[in-house]
Design a protein around this motif. Structure first.
Motif, PDB file in Angstrom:
ATOM      1  N   ASN A 124       0.817  -1.204   0.000  1.00 57.18           N
ATOM      2  CA  ASN A 124       0.000   0.000   0.000  1.00 57.18           C
ATOM      3  C   ASN A 124       0.858   1.265   0.000  1.00 57.18           C
ATOM      4  N   LYS A 125       2.019   1.207   0.671  1.00 56.61           N
ATOM      5  CA  LYS A 125       2.924   2.356   0.652  1.00 56.61           C
ATOM      6  C   LYS A 125       3.437   2.613  -0.759  1.00 56.61           C
ATOM      7  N   VAL A 126       3.704   1.529  -1.501  1.00 54.76           N
ATOM      8  CA  VAL A 126       4.145   1.682  -2.888  1.00 54.76           C
ATOM      9  C   VAL A 126       3.032   2.313  -3.723  1.00 54.76           C
ATOM     10  N   LYS A 127       1.803   1.837  -3.538  1.00 52.89           N
ATOM     11  CA  LYS A 127       0.668   2.411  -4.266  1.00 52.89           C
ATOM     12  C   LYS A 127       0.518   3.895  -3.965  1.00 52.89           C
ATOM     13  N   ASP A 128       0.650   4.253  -2.697  1.00 52.15           N
ATOM     14  CA  ASP A 128       0.533   5.659  -2.305  1.00 52.15           C
ATOM     15  C   ASP A 128       1.629   6.505  -2.957  1.00 52.15           C
TER      16      ASP A 128
ATOM     17  N   PRO B 145      -1.670   1.243  -9.175  1.00 50.14           N
ATOM     18  CA  PRO B 145      -1.511  -0.102  -9.728  1.00 50.14           C
ATOM     19  C   PRO B 145      -2.613  -1.039  -9.232  1.00 50.14           C
ATOM     20  N   GLU B 146      -2.939  -2.054 -10.028  1.00 53.96           N
ATOM     21  CA  GLU B 146      -3.902  -3.049  -9.569  1.00 53.96           C
ATOM     22  C   GLU B 146      -3.361  -3.818  -8.374  1.00 53.96           C
ATOM     23  N   HIS B 147      -2.099  -4.207  -8.459  1.00 53.93           N
ATOM     24  CA  HIS B 147      -1.478  -4.990  -7.394  1.00 53.93           C
ATOM     25  C   HIS B 147       0.012  -4.692  -7.401  1.00 53.93           C
ATOM     26  N   VAL B 148       0.623  -4.691  -6.229  1.00 52.06           N
ATOM     27  CA  VAL B 148       2.064  -4.490  -6.112  1.00 52.06           C
ATOM     28  C   VAL B 148       2.681  -5.742  -5.520  1.00 52.06           C
ATOM     29  N   PHE B 149       3.669  -6.282  -6.222  1.00 53.13           N
ATOM     30  CA  PHE B 149       4.389  -7.460  -5.743  1.00 53.13           C
ATOM     31  C   PHE B 149       5.776  -7.021  -5.308  1.00 53.13           C
ATOM     32  N   CYS B 150       6.094  -7.189  -4.037  1.00 54.83           N
ATOM     33  CA  CYS B 150       7.388  -6.788  -3.486  1.00 54.83           C
ATOM     34  C   CYS B 150       8.310  -7.992  -3.372  1.00 54.83           C
ATOM     35  N   ALA B 151       9.544  -7.817  -3.822  1.00 51.67           N
ATOM     36  CA  ALA B 151      10.486  -8.938  -3.915  1.00 51.67           C
ATOM     37  C   ALA B 151      11.738  -8.649  -3.104  1.00 51.67           C
TER      38      ALA B 151
ATOM     39  N   PHE C 244       0.275   2.204 -19.551  1.00 53.48           N
ATOM     40  CA  PHE C 244      -0.104   0.912 -20.119  1.00 53.48           C
ATOM     41  C   PHE C 244      -1.286   0.329 -19.347  1.00 53.48           C
ATOM     42  N   ASP C 245      -2.034  -0.542 -20.005  1.00 48.86           N
ATOM     43  CA  ASP C 245      -3.191  -1.194 -19.383  1.00 48.86           C
ATOM     44  C   ASP C 245      -2.725  -2.007 -18.177  1.00 48.86           C
ATOM     45  N   PRO C 246      -3.127  -1.632 -16.947  1.00 51.31           N
ATOM     46  CA  PRO C 246      -2.624  -2.345 -15.764  1.00 51.31           C
ATOM     47  C   PRO C 246      -3.061  -3.801 -15.703  1.00 51.31           C
ATOM     48  N   SER C 247      -4.098  -4.176 -16.440  1.00 50.97           N
ATOM     49  CA  SER C 247      -4.550  -5.567 -16.434  1.00 50.97           C
ATOM     50  C   SER C 247      -3.740  -6.437 -17.385  1.00 50.97           C
TER      51      SER C 247
ATOM     52  N   PHE D 209      15.775  -5.166  -2.675  1.00 49.04           N
ATOM     53  CA  PHE D 209      14.358  -4.846  -2.727  1.00 49.04           C
ATOM     54  C   PHE D 209      14.014  -4.319  -4.113  1.00 49.04           C
ATOM     55  N   ALA D 210      13.081  -4.982  -4.752  1.00 54.62           N
ATOM     56  CA  ALA D 210      12.480  -4.492  -5.980  1.00 54.62           C
ATOM     57  C   ALA D 210      10.994  -4.787  -5.887  1.00 54.62           C
ATOM     58  N   TYR D 211      10.219  -4.126  -6.725  1.00 58.92           N
ATOM     59  CA  TYR D 211       8.798  -4.438  -6.753  1.00 58.92           C
ATOM     60  C   TYR D 211       8.290  -4.361  -8.187  1.00 58.92           C
ATOM     61  N   ALA D 212       7.163  -4.991  -8.405  1.00 56.02           N
ATOM     62  CA  ALA D 212       6.534  -4.959  -9.720  1.00 56.02           C
ATOM     63  C   ALA D 212       5.060  -4.644  -9.553  1.00 56.02           C
ATOM     64  N   THR D 213       4.551  -3.756 -10.385  1.00 49.75           N
ATOM     65  CA  THR D 213       3.112  -3.555 -10.463  1.00 49.75           C
ATOM     66  C   THR D 213       2.595  -4.602 -11.441  1.00 49.75           C
ATOM     67  N   ILE D 214       1.635  -5.396 -10.997  1.00 50.32           N
ATOM     68  CA  ILE D 214       1.178  -6.524 -11.800  1.00 50.32           C
ATOM     69  C   ILE D 214      -0.348  -6.589 -11.813  1.00 50.32           C
ATOM     70  N   PRO D 215      -0.928  -7.270 -12.805  1.00 43.55           N
ATOM     71  CA  PRO D 215      -2.387  -7.452 -12.817  1.00 43.55           C
ATOM     72  C   PRO D 215      -2.840  -8.227 -11.592  1.00 43.55           C
ATOM     73  N   VAL D 216      -3.977  -7.835 -11.028  1.00 44.12           N
ATOM     74  CA  VAL D 216      -4.444  -8.471  -9.801  1.00 44.12           C
ATOM     75  C   VAL D 216      -4.747  -9.951 -10.030  1.00 44.12           C
ATOM     76  N   ASN D 217      -5.194 -10.316 -11.232  1.00 45.18           N
ATOM     77  CA  ASN D 217      -5.541 -11.721 -11.480  1.00 45.18           C
ATOM     78  C   ASN D 217      -4.303 -12.599 -11.642  1.00 45.18           C
ATOM     79  N   LEU D 218      -3.130 -11.970 -11.688  1.00 43.91           N
ATOM     80  CA  LEU D 218      -1.880 -12.722 -11.787  1.00 43.91           C
ATOM     81  C   LEU D 218      -1.191 -12.849 -10.441  1.00 43.91           C
ATOM     82  N   SER D 219      -1.668 -12.143  -9.433  1.00 43.51           N
ATOM     83  CA  SER D 219      -0.929 -11.993  -8.185  1.00 43.51           C
ATOM     84  C   SER D 219      -0.665 -13.319  -7.478  1.00 43.51           C
TER      85      SER D 219
END
Length: 355
Positions: free
Chosen positions: A72-76, A86-92, A214-217, A236-246
């Motif tokens: 959520n901090k990344v989204k903010d 972003p639809e979803h943020v994946f933190c790595a 780009f289309d977030p989905s 630490f890296a992160y990716a904004t990804i489609p929620v249906n892929l999370s």
């Protein structure tokens, strides 16, 4: 070699393999053209990370990808930059390379045998595609920063990979090119992977990342705070990804990389705050820009290209290096149209190689 103007993927990867094995990453990456950085501005960030980490429990496994507050901090942060959420943020917690490999694992699992790309793409991505047996086809004979660059986009639903900015030259992809890709994605329903590891590092201080349109989905966009902050001892890296892929992406990642160090989670929280505040990145970029201006003014380097982001530049070096010194010229990037140019790290700890 294929011919004097091209190299195959395998040949490019062999160059990096030789660099790693024969030359020890070129003094562990600290050579003038390498990836280690001098960062005199990192003290507050590191101290804040250490202070935060003292409150953490180091006994259980730590899964950064499950930390919703961090996501959520990344989204903010992206909202503060004026981007749509972003639809979803994946933190790595294993860095940008782990996201690249997980993406290629997902392609393989999905039965995708061929992808397209805008040259150049990072050698780690080339390596991952190669290991998973996925064919990578360039859609241009030029790199995205060149004046005669044109797109030859497939007219079908496809997977497209691009790196923005073109990291080794310090130039982002033109906004009109991104707009063309936005329309193409909408018309074909194609999936786009953006390696934005070096995004959010503009020399003019203006934060604008057109790839966020780009289309977030149908888009994965990779960002690497450790690179934009030049603090690489944490991962630490992160990716904004489609929620249906999370869920599937998380499952693949966790089964490849497992849990991560708890310290990296503490760093991630502080890194997002630092990226949002901009002070540390602005100081780094100011240092890189000043170094570039100084070297150009002395005639030590010259080029028709003017870097505008990051801390790499692609320049003709008008200075004799010590005998045997490793140079990363165009062949490392599949680039043969500027034979006297080399990549220079403007934050390299080996700046004294050039007096």
């Amino acid at each position: 070699m294929s011919n004097q103007n091209t190299l195959s993927t395998a040949e490019i990867l062999n160059l990096y393999k030789e660099l790693e094995i024969v030359h020890g990453d070129g003094d562990a990456g600290a050579f003038l053209f390498g990836w280690q950085c001098r960062n005199p501005f990192s003290g507050d960030l590191i101290e804040a990370t250490i202070a935060r980490s003292k409150s953490y429990d180091y006994v259980p496994y730590a899964y950064m990808e499950d930390d919703r507050d961090l996501s959520n901090k990344v989204k903010d942060m992206h909202a503060c930059f004026g981007e749509r959420a972003p639809e979803h943020v994946f933190c790595a917690s294993s860095g940008a390379s782990s996201v690249l490999f997980t993406f290629c694992a997902w392609l393989s699992k999905s039965g995708i045998k061929e992808v397209y790309y805008i040259p150049p793409i990072y050698f780690t991505m080339l390596n991952a595609l190669h290991l998973f047996g996925i064919r990578a086809r360039p859609i241009s004979a030029r790199h995205a920063f060149e004046s005669d660059f044109t797109l030859n986009l497939p007219a079908k639903e496809s997977v497209l990979i691009l790196a923005d900015p073109v990291w080794y030259v310090g130039i982002p992809i033109k906004e009109e090119t991104i707009n063309e890709l936005v329309a193409w994605q909408k018309n074909t329903g194609s999936f786009i992977f953006v390696d934005g590891s070096f995004q959010y590092m503009p020399w003019d201080g203006h934060i604008s990342e057109p790839t966020s349109n780009f289309d977030p989905s149908r888009t994965i966009r990779l960002v690497s705070p450790t690179k934009s902050l030049a603090v690489n001892g944490y991962r630490f890296a992160y990716a904004t990804i489609p929620v249906n892929l999370s869920s599937e992406f998380k499952n693949l990642y966790t089964n490849i990389y497992g849990s991560g160090p708890t310290d990296n989670i503490a760093f991630a929280y502080e890194a997002i705050e630092a990226m949002k505040a901009r002070s540390l990145t602005d100081k780094l970029i100011g240092s890189a820009k000043d170094r570039h201006v100084e070297l150009r003014s002395r005639g030590v380097i010259s080029s028709p290209f003017n870097p505008r982001c990051g801390y790499f530049a692609y320049e003709q070096l008008n200075y004799k290096l010590p005998d045997g010194y490793i140079k990363m010229d165009g062949k490392y990037f599949g680039q043969f149209r500027f034979p006297d140019h080399v990549r220079i790290n403007l934050l390299s700890p080996s700046q004294n190689v050039i007096q």
